[in-house]
Every structure is written in C-alpha cells, then in structure tokens.
Motif scaffolding. Sequence first.
Motif, PDB file in Angstrom:
ATOM      1  N   LYS A 112      12.194  -7.797   0.726  1.00  0.00           N
ATOM      2  CA  LYS A 112      12.573  -8.741   0.787  1.00  0.00           C
ATOM      3  C   LYS A 112      12.426 -10.271   0.822  1.00  0.00           C
ATOM      4  CE  LYS A 112      10.225  -7.054   4.843  1.00  0.00           C
ATOM      5  NZ  LYS A 112      10.054  -6.424   4.419  1.00  0.00           N
ATOM      6  N   THR A 113      11.174  -9.853   0.172  1.00  0.00           N
ATOM      7  CA  THR A 113       9.891 -11.128  -0.158  1.00  0.00           C
ATOM      8  C   THR A 113      11.785 -11.503  -1.013  1.00  0.00           C
ATOM      9  OG1 THR A 113       8.067 -10.340   0.628  1.00  0.00           O
ATOM     10  CG2 THR A 113       8.119 -12.360  -1.889  1.00  0.00           C
ATOM     11  N   THR A 114      11.832 -10.413  -2.663  1.00  0.00           N
ATOM     12  CA  THR A 114      12.713 -11.285  -3.605  1.00  0.00           C
ATOM     13  C   THR A 114      14.053 -11.300  -3.391  1.00  0.00           C
ATOM     14  OG1 THR A 114      10.922  -8.532  -4.790  1.00  0.00           O
ATOM     15  CG2 THR A 114      13.003  -9.312  -5.864  1.00  0.00           C
ATOM     16  N   LEU A 162       6.403 -15.926   5.796  1.00  0.00           N
ATOM     17  CA  LEU A 162       6.080 -15.514   7.498  1.00  0.00           C
ATOM     18  C   LEU A 162       5.425 -14.370   7.149  1.00  0.00           C
ATOM     19  CD1 LEU A 162       6.157 -17.762   9.921  1.00  0.00           C
ATOM     20  CD2 LEU A 162       7.934 -16.012  10.712  1.00  0.00           C
ATOM     21  N   ASP A 163       4.824 -14.126   6.016  1.00  0.00           N
ATOM     22  CA  ASP A 163       4.228 -13.157   5.727  1.00  0.00           C
ATOM     23  C   ASP A 163       2.577 -13.208   5.639  1.00  0.00           C
ATOM     24  OD1 ASP A 163       3.061 -10.646   5.494  1.00  0.00           O
ATOM     25  OD2 ASP A 163       4.746 -10.042   3.983  1.00  0.00           O
ATOM     26  N   PRO A 164       1.874 -12.983   6.345  1.00  0.00           N
ATOM     27  CA  PRO A 164       0.367 -12.973   6.214  1.00  0.00           C
ATOM     28  C   PRO A 164      -0.003 -12.762   4.331  1.00  0.00           C
ATOM     29  CG  PRO A 164       0.327 -11.784   8.583  1.00  0.00           C
ATOM     30  CD  PRO A 164       2.208 -12.106   7.543  1.00  0.00           C
ATOM     31  N   GLY A 217       1.693 -13.122   2.271  1.00  0.00           N
ATOM     32  CA  GLY A 217       2.393 -14.794   1.279  1.00  0.00           C
ATOM     33  C   GLY A 217       2.367 -14.135  -0.293  1.00  0.00           C
ATOM     34  N   ASN A 218       3.320 -13.238  -0.929  1.00  0.00           N
ATOM     35  CA  ASN A 218       3.838 -13.183  -1.478  1.00  0.00           C
ATOM     36  C   ASN A 218       5.016 -13.819  -1.809  1.00  0.00           C
ATOM     37  OD1 ASN A 218       2.266 -10.618  -1.612  1.00  0.00           O
ATOM     38  ND2 ASN A 218       4.120  -9.385  -0.756  1.00  0.00           N
ATOM     39  N   ALA A 219       5.894 -14.326  -0.722  1.00  0.00           N
ATOM     40  CA  ALA A 219       6.763 -15.447  -1.325  1.00  0.00           C
ATOM     41  C   ALA A 219       5.819 -16.655  -2.151  1.00  0.00           C
ATOM     42  CB  ALA A 219       7.356 -15.683  -0.369  1.00  0.00           C
ATOM     43  N   ILE A 267      13.605 -17.534   5.621  1.00  0.00           N
ATOM     44  CA  ILE A 267      12.269 -17.409   5.915  1.00  0.00           C
ATOM     45  C   ILE A 267      11.977 -15.505   5.514  1.00  0.00           C
ATOM     46  CG2 ILE A 267      11.480 -16.727   8.473  1.00  0.00           C
ATOM     47  CD1 ILE A 267      13.495 -18.295  10.067  1.00  0.00           C
ATOM     48  N   ASP A 268      11.394 -15.664   5.382  1.00  0.00           N
ATOM     49  CA  ASP A 268      10.505 -14.182   4.890  1.00  0.00           C
ATOM     50  C   ASP A 268       9.624 -13.406   5.459  1.00  0.00           C
ATOM     51  OD1 ASP A 268      10.087 -12.589   2.760  1.00  0.00           O
ATOM     52  OD2 ASP A 268       8.590 -13.359   2.268  1.00  0.00           O
ATOM     53  N   CYS A 269      10.156 -12.808   6.111  1.00  0.00           N
ATOM     54  CA  CYS A 269       9.821 -12.034   7.447  1.00  0.00           C
ATOM     55  C   CYS A 269       8.877 -10.820   6.682  1.00  0.00           C
ATOM     56  CB  CYS A 269      10.340 -11.669   8.190  1.00  0.00           C
ATOM     57  SG  CYS A 269      11.558 -13.060   9.325  1.00  0.00           S
TER      58      CYS A 269
HETATM   59 MG   LIG Z   1       7.463  -9.075   1.439  1.00  0.00          MG
END
Ligand SMILES: [Mg+2]
Length: 258
Positions: free
Chosen positions: A15-17, A38-40, A42-44, A122-124
């Motif tokens: 997802k993030t990638t 939107l992921d705690p 915070g990878n994005a 939005i990165d979930c």
């Molecule tokens: Mg991710």
Amino acid sequence: MITIAVANQKGGVGKTTTAINVATALAATGWKVLLIDLDPQGNASTGIGIPAEARERSSYDLLIDQATIAECAMPTRIPGLDIVPATVDLSGAEVELVSVEDRTGRLRAALAQDAGHDICLIDCPPSLGLLTLNSLTAADTLLVPLQCEFFALEGLSQLLKTVERVQQRFNPDLGIVGIVLTMFDRRNRLTDQVADDVRSCLRELVFESVIPRNVRLSEAPSHGLPALVYDHTCAGSQAYIKLARELIARLPQQRKAA
Ligand SMILES: [Mg+2]
Ligand SMILES: Nc1ncnc2c1ncn2[C@@H]1O[C@H](COP(=O)(O)OP(=O)(O)O)[C@@H](O)[C@H]1O
C-alpha cells in the motif's frame, strides 16, 4: 479534486509503496498531488523524507481537532507533492473517533475544504477500522494493492464487503479504480497461479501493469525518497510509471488535470 484511497486490510502488501510512487508519478506529470498518511506507523511520511521530528501537524489533527488541510499539509522534496504526515497519536484516533460526531465523515469534511490540489491519495492502515472507513467515505475511488499469495482472494472479498457497506451507508458513489498485483515474482509458480486466478475472477478490474518484487523499491524508503526518484530506471519504478499512466486513463475524463 479527485480522491483515491489506497487500501487493503492486510499489512505488507505494498500500500505505502504504491501510494508514494503513484503520488510521485502523478506529480511528475504536472498534477498538484496531496498524499495523506493515515497509518499510525507513518511509513509514507518517513518514506517520503519527513522524519518524525519534522511533523508539526498531522492527519490526527485533521480527524480529531478538525484542523484544515492547509494547516496540516507540508511540502515534500518532490515538486508538486504535499503530504499530511502521520504521527503516533493517530493510533489513538481509532478509539477517540468512536465518540465524536460524524465519526466516519471527518476526513471527507477536511478534504472538501481543500482548494490547492488536483488529486489526493490516502495511504490506509492495515485494518478495516474507523481510519479506513474515514478514507473510504472521503474517497471517490479505491486502489487496491494485492500481493500474489495464497489467501489473497479471501482477504479481498472481505475488503469488497466493506466497500459495499460504505456505499450503502456513507458514500454511494465510491468506485474501485483497480487492483494492482504487487511483489510479483515470475520465478514463483504460485505467484503466477494466483495472478491467473485473480485475473479470471476480477477481469478488467485488475491493472495490466504488475509491480515486480524489486529490491530497489524496498531500499528507497530508508533514503527518504520515492523509488521513482531514488532509481527511476529500476524495474519497480518503471512498473509504477506504467501503473500511473493506466490509472490516469481510468479516471473520469472531465476531472483530469493537465
Ligand atoms: Mg503501509
Ligand atoms: N514490489 C516490491 N518489491 C520488493 N519489496 C517491496 C515491494 N513493495 C513493497 N516492498 C517492501 O515490502 C514492505 C511492505 O510494503 P509496504 O508498501 O510498506 O506495504 P503496506 O503499506 O501494505 O504495509 C516494505 O518494506 C516495502 O519496502
């Protein structure tokens, strides 16, 4: 603005990638892009070069304090790409949201006020909780990264059920722009088999572009750069460029920017 949720309740599927590199590819073609982390975890945010100490306002402030995008977005080193970063307090938001008014519509309300961007990704997080529900309620359409592994289709049907629920209750116009196969390994026969199954089941919903397993894609975040900037010639970057082209072609004509 067109809003795309990048979602799949499974973790580690890309997802993030996908969010980072598609956002970068869109910015490179002249769109004003907003990426919302939107992921705690915070990878994005980290992956795009915003270290934790540089995050002043965050997606938590959007959801809980009803801060505006203008207050929370910050520029990245990619021209045309802004980000609303995530901070660890977002992990509490899932619980805090339960008791607020319009708990699934917070993100949609924030995005409705934004004037500065053409497109939002939005990165979930890897769950189907209130953060993802906010994202699906705010989105025009959904982009689903799917890793070619044995239970991929089962996980997908759970996600599609959630999409139906959101369509019925919060967002009747929510679409699915496509499913992208990620971490594809052509030497692995199971991967091939799963890819065939997914395509015969979901047909044109699956993007032609396939993201290969590619070590450059996994190295890039530790340099705080999208793979597209870290090494734009690698197979992974090229695949994301192709995917972004296919994605643009699938977006509603009248809403395309340049
Ligand atoms: Mg991710
Ligand atoms: N195509 C790929 N090839 C190799 N590694 C990948 C690829 N896509 C993602 N990764 C790596 O796999 C891990 C999980 O990917 P990520 O995008 O963070 O998934 P998610 O956001 O769904 O949890 C990360 O370490 C990432 O760098």
